[in-house]
Design an enzyme around this catalytic site. Structure first.
Site, PDB file in Angstrom:
ATOM      1  N   PHE A 101       0.807  -1.218   0.000  1.00 17.76           N
ATOM      2  CA  PHE A 101       0.000   0.000   0.000  1.00 17.76           C
ATOM      3  C   PHE A 101       0.842   1.271   0.000  1.00 17.76           C
ATOM      4  O   PHE A 101       0.364   2.345  -0.354  1.00 17.76           O
ATOM      5  CB  PHE A 101      -0.951   0.006   1.206  1.00 17.76           C
ATOM      6  N   LYS A 102       2.112   1.162   0.378  1.00 15.20           N
ATOM      7  CA  LYS A 102       2.969   2.358   0.414  1.00 15.20           C
ATOM      8  C   LYS A 102       3.105   2.998  -0.965  1.00 15.20           C
ATOM      9  O   LYS A 102       3.369   4.198  -1.080  1.00 15.20           O
ATOM     10  CB  LYS A 102       4.356   1.992   0.961  1.00 15.20           C
ATOM     11  N   ASP A 103       2.904   2.209  -2.030  1.00 12.68           N
ATOM     12  CA  ASP A 103       2.978   2.778  -3.387  1.00 12.68           C
ATOM     13  C   ASP A 103       1.917   3.851  -3.610  1.00 12.68           C
ATOM     14  O   ASP A 103       2.116   4.767  -4.411  1.00 12.68           O
ATOM     15  CB  ASP A 103       2.784   1.683  -4.445  1.00 12.68           C
TER      16      ASP A 103
END
Length: 463
Positions: free
Chosen positions: A112-114
């Site tokens: 999810f950091k993308d």
């Protein structure tokens, strides 16, 4: 829109000023002077917008020093089907009526950091180009932030990345994603400690204002407001996908270690998004669960930080937590500074009671729970989930409310944690094309002791 520090410095700063800065000069974190409110008519207008355009609308409420046409171009360059695999960008995966996963892990590093980091890369390149400056990014990762930052910044003009990670404490896949990058502007430092040691070094360097300014140090950790702001968007996107009317409330369960992901949900709720509950799911490192149950914040040291099968949550000092406490305490910067300066703290009875007004509840999950939830999700719903999402689903099932849909934020793909998937299901999780043999690629990494001075010297030698 202007921004102030959580620790009492009321100097108001513009968005692009704090974009490149990270921590405030007094050691606090930046928050807007007030949260913009989204009314019913606006929320209705946003239904049906493409994700990139929804992002533009939300970011525009917080960013007034980038021309609108430039900001819209940035969001449209960032949130594309080519990068994230689907036109919805964060599609919902229904499990059963009233329960779904929100897929946040379709970006280049499968986490999810993308969602935020791809935007941050575009914003950095834009602002540095506008200023004719360079930036040396210093970050800490427990597994996913590092690879997301490096993939977003690799080859970007004017940007170098120095990423600290806990030596030997990430999954082999996570290590390979970072250490296999050969780009000249990417530098990996494996610290002989835990994530909190890495985070403490980043904060120590950021608090050395002379070094920070001389070497143009910035940050991509979720202490950077721009990154957290990008995450606010997917709460609105999830709500708009899961509901047909603004009268409906929704709850979100968020696997959490550093409190950045769920803090974005707090911001969305403060803006007026109809969120019933924000459910904080922790692993064996349950500092946040303890706080929401008891009002006691008790960070742990290195020796008491457990190494688990959901390693991105192996965190015992939740750096973003300070933002919520600032709001909880009526934005009393002096009290926030005193509490966090003391390390741990306990709220008084009135403050504890006030937590419920913000919709927070919590729970925790252990390795056996993780295995059982991975099996349950695969057998009952036909969905393969990673270890962190399993922590989220386990806690979500304990906090469902009648008539309110629960979205569980899927934070990574199972391929990143293959050993635990094999243990749970005796199958090999599928890998996207091109990542089949990533662990065998040559690696570039420097191993260091827990030493701020050594990290500073490394940065000086490579800028």
């Amino acid at each position: 829109m202007k921004y102030i520090s959580t620790r009492g410095d009321k100097t108001e700063r513009a968005f692009c000023e704090i974009l490149l800065e990270g921590l405030a000069p007094d050691g606090g974190l930046y928050l807007p002077v007030q949260y913009p409110k989204v009314d019913d008519a606006t929320l209705t207008k946003w239904r049906g917008l493409a994700y990139a355009d929804l992002a533009f609308e939300i970011l525009s409420l917080y960013i007034d020093d980038i021309p609108a046409e430039d900001l819209r171009a940035i969001t449209r360059r960032t949130y594309t089907e080519a990068v994230f695999g689907t036109p919805q960008i964060t599609p919902l995966k229904a499990l059963e009526p009233g329960l779904a996963l929100q897929a946040l892990s379709n970006g280049p590093t499968l986490a999810f950091k993308d969602m935020a980091m791809q935007l941050l890369g575009q914003l950095f390149e834009y602002e540095l180009g506008r200023r004719g400056e360079t930036l040396n990014i210093l970050g800490a990762t427990s597994g996913d932030t590092g690879s997301a930052a490096e993939y977003a910044m690799r080859g970007k003009a004017g940007v170098n990345v120095f990423m600290l990670s806990p030596h030997g404490r990430m999954s082999p896949f996570q290590q390979a994603q970072m250490f296999s990058l050969q780009d000249a502007n990417i530098h990996n430092i494996a610290v002989e400690g835990v994530f909190d040691d890495c985070q403490d070094i980043v904060k120590a360097v950021s608090n050395d204002l002379d070094f920070k300014r001389r070497h143009k140090i910035g940050t991509v950790n979720s202490i950077n407001w721009a990154r957290l702001l990008a995450q606010v968007v997917y709460y609105f996107a999830g709500y708009l996908q899961a509901t047909t009317s603004n009268e409906q409330k929704l709850s979100f369960t968020v696997p959490s270690g550093n409190f950045g992901n769920v803090c974005a949900g707090h911001v969305a709720r403060m803006m007026g998004l109809p969120i019933a509950q924000l459910v904080v799911a922790t692993n064996e490192n349950d500092v946040l669960d303890e706080f929401f149950r008891t009002g006691v914040y008790r960070p742990r040291g290195t020796a008491d930080t457990h190494e688990t099968s959901s390693p991105s949550m192996d965190i015992s000092k939740a750096s973003n937590f300070e933002r919520f406490v600032f709001d909880l305490l009526g934005r009393d910067g002096a009290r926030v500074k005193a509490l966090f300066g003391a390390g741990g703290f306990e709220l008084n009875a009135q403050e504890k009671a006030h937590i419920a007004d913000f919709g927070f509840v919590s729970g925790s999950s252990r390795h056996a729970d993780r295995l059982a939830t991975i099996r349950l999700c695969h057998q009952r719903y036909g969905q393969l989930i990673d270890t962190h999402t399993a922590d989220g689903l386990k806690v979500a099932l304990e906090h469902r409310q009648p008539g309110i849909t629960m979205l569980v934020l899927e934070t990574a793909l199972p391929a990143k944690f293959a050993a635990t998937i094999r243990e749970a299901l005796d199958i090999e999780p599928p890998r996207p094309a091109g990542l089949e043999n990533i662990e065998a690629l040559p690696k570039r990494v420097t191993v260091m002791p827990v030493d701020t001075g050594a990290v500073k010297a490394f940065i000086q030698a490579h800028v």
